[in-house]
Design a protein around this motif. Structure first.
Motif, PDB file in Angstrom:
ATOM      1  N   ALA A 236       0.811  -1.219   0.000  1.00  0.00           N
ATOM      2  CA  ALA A 236       0.000   0.000   0.000  1.00  0.00           C
ATOM      3  C   ALA A 236       0.845   1.271   0.000  1.00  0.00           C
ATOM      4  O   ALA A 236       0.411   2.309  -0.520  1.00  0.00           O
ATOM      5  N   VAL A 237       2.051   1.206   0.563  1.00  0.00           N
ATOM      6  CA  VAL A 237       2.859   2.413   0.768  1.00  0.00           C
ATOM      7  C   VAL A 237       3.083   3.192  -0.530  1.00  0.00           C
ATOM      8  O   VAL A 237       2.842   4.402  -0.592  1.00  0.00           O
ATOM      9  N   SER A 238       3.535   2.514  -1.575  1.00  0.00           N
ATOM     10  CA  SER A 238       3.873   3.214  -2.814  1.00  0.00           C
ATOM     11  C   SER A 238       2.644   3.634  -3.616  1.00  0.00           C
ATOM     12  O   SER A 238       2.737   4.491  -4.499  1.00  0.00           O
ATOM     13  N   LYS A 239       1.483   3.036  -3.307  1.00  0.00           N
ATOM     14  CA  LYS A 239       0.269   3.329  -4.081  1.00  0.00           C
ATOM     15  C   LYS A 239      -0.667   4.301  -3.374  1.00  0.00           C
ATOM     16  O   LYS A 239      -1.660   4.751  -3.944  1.00  0.00           O
ATOM     17  N   MET A 240      -0.348   4.638  -2.151  1.00  0.00           N
ATOM     18  CA  MET A 240      -1.223   5.470  -1.334  1.00  0.00           C
ATOM     19  C   MET A 240      -1.161   6.932  -1.782  1.00  0.00           C
ATOM     20  O   MET A 240      -0.088   7.500  -1.949  1.00  0.00           O
ATOM     21  N   THR A 241      -2.318   7.537  -2.002  1.00  0.00           N
ATOM     22  CA  THR A 241      -2.387   8.939  -2.419  1.00  0.00           C
ATOM     23  C   THR A 241      -2.551   9.841  -1.196  1.00  0.00           C
ATOM     24  O   THR A 241      -2.815   9.379  -0.090  1.00  0.00           O
ATOM     25  N   ASP A 242      -2.429  11.133  -1.423  1.00  0.00           N
ATOM     26  CA  ASP A 242      -2.648  12.096  -0.337  1.00  0.00           C
ATOM     27  C   ASP A 242      -4.089  12.014   0.169  1.00  0.00           C
ATOM     28  O   ASP A 242      -4.347  12.164   1.368  1.00  0.00           O
ATOM     29  N   GLU A 243      -5.020  11.779  -0.748  1.00  0.00           N
ATOM     30  CA  GLU A 243      -6.419  11.646  -0.349  1.00  0.00           C
ATOM     31  C   GLU A 243      -6.615  10.407   0.532  1.00  0.00           C
ATOM     32  O   GLU A 243      -7.346  10.456   1.522  1.00  0.00           O
ATOM     33  N   ASP A 244      -5.949   9.318   0.161  1.00  0.00           N
ATOM     34  CA  ASP A 244      -6.002   8.105   0.994  1.00  0.00           C
ATOM     35  C   ASP A 244      -5.507   8.413   2.404  1.00  0.00           C
ATOM     36  O   ASP A 244      -6.131   8.033   3.395  1.00  0.00           O
ATOM     37  N   MET A 245      -4.374   9.091   2.467  1.00  0.00           N
ATOM     38  CA  MET A 245      -3.777   9.393   3.767  1.00  0.00           C
ATOM     39  C   MET A 245      -4.694  10.266   4.617  1.00  0.00           C
ATOM     40  O   MET A 245      -4.831  10.043   5.827  1.00  0.00           O
ATOM     41  N   THR A 246      -5.353  11.212   3.987  1.00  0.00           N
ATOM     42  CA  THR A 246      -6.273  12.080   4.720  1.00  0.00           C
ATOM     43  C   THR A 246      -7.405  11.268   5.345  1.00  0.00           C
ATOM     44  O   THR A 246      -7.778  11.481   6.511  1.00  0.00           O
ATOM     45  N   GLU A 247      -7.944  10.328   4.584  1.00  0.00           N
ATOM     46  CA  GLU A 247      -9.041   9.494   5.093  1.00  0.00           C
ATOM     47  C   GLU A 247      -8.560   8.567   6.210  1.00  0.00           C
ATOM     48  O   GLU A 247      -9.275   8.333   7.192  1.00  0.00           O
ATOM     49  N   ILE A 248      -7.342   8.045   6.070  1.00  0.00           N
ATOM     50  CA  ILE A 248      -6.786   7.150   7.090  1.00  0.00           C
ATOM     51  C   ILE A 248      -6.551   7.910   8.397  1.00  0.00           C
ATOM     52  O   ILE A 248      -6.851   7.402   9.488  1.00  0.00           O
ATOM     53  N   VAL A 249      -6.023   9.125   8.290  1.00  0.00           N
ATOM     54  CA  VAL A 249      -5.804   9.954   9.485  1.00  0.00           C
ATOM     55  C   VAL A 249      -7.137  10.259  10.163  1.00  0.00           C
ATOM     56  O   VAL A 249      -7.252  10.213  11.401  1.00  0.00           O
ATOM     57  N   ASP A 250      -8.157  10.553   9.368  1.00  0.00           N
ATOM     58  CA  ASP A 250      -9.480  10.848   9.925  1.00  0.00           C
ATOM     59  C   ASP A 250     -10.038   9.648  10.681  1.00  0.00           C
ATOM     60  O   ASP A 250     -10.591   9.797  11.782  1.00  0.00           O
ATOM     61  N   LEU A 251      -9.858   8.462  10.115  1.00  0.00           N
ATOM     62  CA  LEU A 251     -10.337   7.240  10.787  1.00  0.00           C
ATOM     63  C   LEU A 251      -9.541   6.975  12.069  1.00  0.00           C
ATOM     64  O   LEU A 251     -10.101   6.548  13.081  1.00  0.00           O
ATOM     65  N   TYR A 252      -8.229   7.222  12.006  1.00  0.00           N
ATOM     66  CA  TYR A 252      -7.405   7.058  13.209  1.00  0.00           C
ATOM     67  C   TYR A 252      -7.930   7.950  14.335  1.00  0.00           C
ATOM     68  O   TYR A 252      -8.050   7.519  15.489  1.00  0.00           O
ATOM     69  N   GLN A 253      -8.227   9.198  14.009  1.00  0.00           N
ATOM     70  CA  GLN A 253      -8.704  10.139  15.025  1.00  0.00           C
ATOM     71  C   GLN A 253     -10.047   9.704  15.609  1.00  0.00           C
ATOM     72  O   GLN A 253     -10.304   9.867  16.804  1.00  0.00           O
ATOM     73  N   LYS A 254     -10.907   9.134  14.773  1.00  0.00           N
ATOM     74  CA  LYS A 254     -12.198   8.657  15.255  1.00  0.00           C
ATOM     75  C   LYS A 254     -12.022   7.467  16.195  1.00  0.00           C
ATOM     76  O   LYS A 254     -12.705   7.355  17.215  1.00  0.00           O
ATOM     77  N   VAL A 255     -11.101   6.556  15.845  1.00  0.00           N
ATOM     78  CA  VAL A 255     -10.823   5.408  16.711  1.00  0.00           C
ATOM     79  C   VAL A 255     -10.247   5.892  18.039  1.00  0.00           C
ATOM     80  O   VAL A 255     -10.636   5.433  19.112  1.00  0.00           O
ATOM     81  N   ALA A 256      -9.301   6.828  17.969  1.00  0.00           N
ATOM     82  CA  ALA A 256      -8.647   7.336  19.182  1.00  0.00           C
ATOM     83  C   ALA A 256      -9.637   8.029  20.109  1.00  0.00           C
ATOM     84  O   ALA A 256      -9.521   7.937  21.337  1.00  0.00           O
ATOM     85  N   ALA A 257     -10.622   8.709  19.528  1.00  0.00           N
ATOM     86  CA  ALA A 257     -11.595   9.451  20.340  1.00  0.00           C
ATOM     87  C   ALA A 257     -12.725   8.566  20.854  1.00  0.00           C
ATOM     88  O   ALA A 257     -13.514   9.003  21.690  1.00  0.00           O
ATOM     89  N   CYS A 258     -12.764   7.339  20.380  1.00  0.00           N
ATOM     90  CA  CYS A 258     -13.868   6.436  20.726  1.00  0.00           C
ATOM     91  C   CYS A 258     -13.706   5.922  22.157  1.00  0.00           C
ATOM     92  O   CYS A 258     -12.598   5.625  22.613  1.00  0.00           O
ATOM     93  N   ASN A 259     -14.820   5.797  22.855  1.00  0.00           N
ATOM     94  CA  ASN A 259     -14.797   5.204  24.193  1.00  0.00           C
ATOM     95  C   ASN A 259     -14.542   3.703  24.073  1.00  0.00           C
ATOM     96  O   ASN A 259     -15.117   3.048  23.203  1.00  0.00           O
ATOM     97  N   PRO A 260     -13.681   3.129  24.924  1.00  0.00           N
ATOM     98  CA  PRO A 260     -13.392   1.689  24.845  1.00  0.00           C
ATOM     99  C   PRO A 260     -14.634   0.805  24.944  1.00  0.00           C
ATOM    100  O   PRO A 260     -14.615  -0.327  24.440  1.00  0.00           O
ATOM    101  N   ASP A 261     -15.682   1.302  25.583  1.00  0.00           N
ATOM    102  CA  ASP A 261     -16.908   0.511  25.729  1.00  0.00           C
ATOM    103  C   ASP A 261     -17.909   0.746  24.604  1.00  0.00           C
ATOM    104  O   ASP A 261     -18.994   0.162  24.612  1.00  0.00           O
ATOM    105  N   ASP A 262     -17.550   1.580  23.648  1.00  0.00           N
ATOM    106  CA  ASP A 262     -18.462   1.903  22.551  1.00  0.00           C
ATOM    107  C   ASP A 262     -18.699   0.667  21.679  1.00  0.00           C
ATOM    108  O   ASP A 262     -17.751   0.006  21.250  1.00  0.00           O
ATOM    109  N   ASP A 263     -19.965   0.365  21.403  1.00  0.00           N
ATOM    110  CA  ASP A 263     -20.301  -0.803  20.591  1.00  0.00           C
ATOM    111  C   ASP A 263     -19.794  -0.685  19.157  1.00  0.00           C
ATOM    112  O   ASP A 263     -19.611  -1.692  18.467  1.00  0.00           O
TER     113      ASP A 263
END
Length: 242
Positions: free
Chosen positions: A129-156
């Protein structure tokens, strides 16, 4: 119920002749044969049952009674028996002399083996994935990371969000076969591969992965993913930590 239904019927003859045709000189020659896709009843039942099991619609321990399955798929017992034997060889079905067939229960040793296979596949997908990943891909991945990080551990919804984060990375490899194999393996883990791992630990490891992805460091990405997946093994027989 007739066994004759277990095989597809031959195609009907074409109207207007025996299948031969004449050339300009009046000589008859055989009509060209066309390729046909043949799917046996046992193949159909096997594929359908496999999907029901891997999708979680048939949970571990669910009885697989031949009479009920034959009626459900409108076939005789023969293709059902063949399908159950094939799925048993794949580890999805187990058979007991007294209780009959049922969806296989996942044991810790089997889970550990699945983690090791998954680690190899996911690290490969990450490196591709590294060489094929676009800037748009990276933006979406960072956004998902932030959502996971902000999620409560008990969240369904945490497990599904975590899955989305991982596969958004792996989709960048543009390898449908790799995605198919990884999705199949993810379904073999009750609660997902991350079950039992402290949420804070996952978030920290995801952060390191993001840094490696931004630096386009293919080797480090592969190593971090491998360590992340294999790290779940130590939580196999422990209660979830918060």
């Amino acid at each position: 119920m007739s066994e004759a239904r277990d095989h597809a019927a031959p195609p009907p003859p074409r109207p207007g002749g025996s299948g031969n045709h004449a050339d300009r000189g009046g000589e008859e020659r055989p009509a060209p044969r066309t390729a046909r896709n043949y799917v046996s009843k046992s193949d159909m039942v096997t594929d359908a049952l496999r999907e029901l099991i891997t999708d979680g619609q048939f949970s571990p321990g669910t009885p697989l009674r031949q009479r009920q399955l034959a009626k459900q798929f409108d076939v005789s017992y023969t293709p059902v028996r063949e399908a159950l034997r094939r799925l048993e060889s794949e580890g999805l079905v187990e058979t007991d002399v007294h209780r009959g067939a049922s969806v296989a229960r996942t044991e810790s040793e089997e889970l550990e083996e699945n983690y090791r296979i998954l680690a190899a596949l996911e690290s490969l997908a990450g490196s591709l994935a590294v060489s094929k990943m676009t800037d748009e891909d990276m933006t979406e991945i960072v956004d998902l990371y932030q959502k996971v990080a902000a999620c409560n551990p008990d969240d369904d919804g945490l497990a599904e969000l975590n899955r989305h984060f991982h596969f958004r990375v792996y989709e960048c490899a543009h390898s449908p076969m790799l995605l198919l194999l990884m999705r199949l393996l993810w379904r073999s883990f009750p609660g997902g591969p991350q079950a039992g791992r402290p949420h804070a630990e996952s978030v920290e490891q995801h952060a390191h992965l993001l840094t490696a992805l931004k630096h386009r460091d293919e080797k480090q990405v592969a190593d971090l993913i491998r360590e992340h997946v294999l790290g779940s093994i130590r939580y196999l027989q422990r209660p979830p930590e918060r």
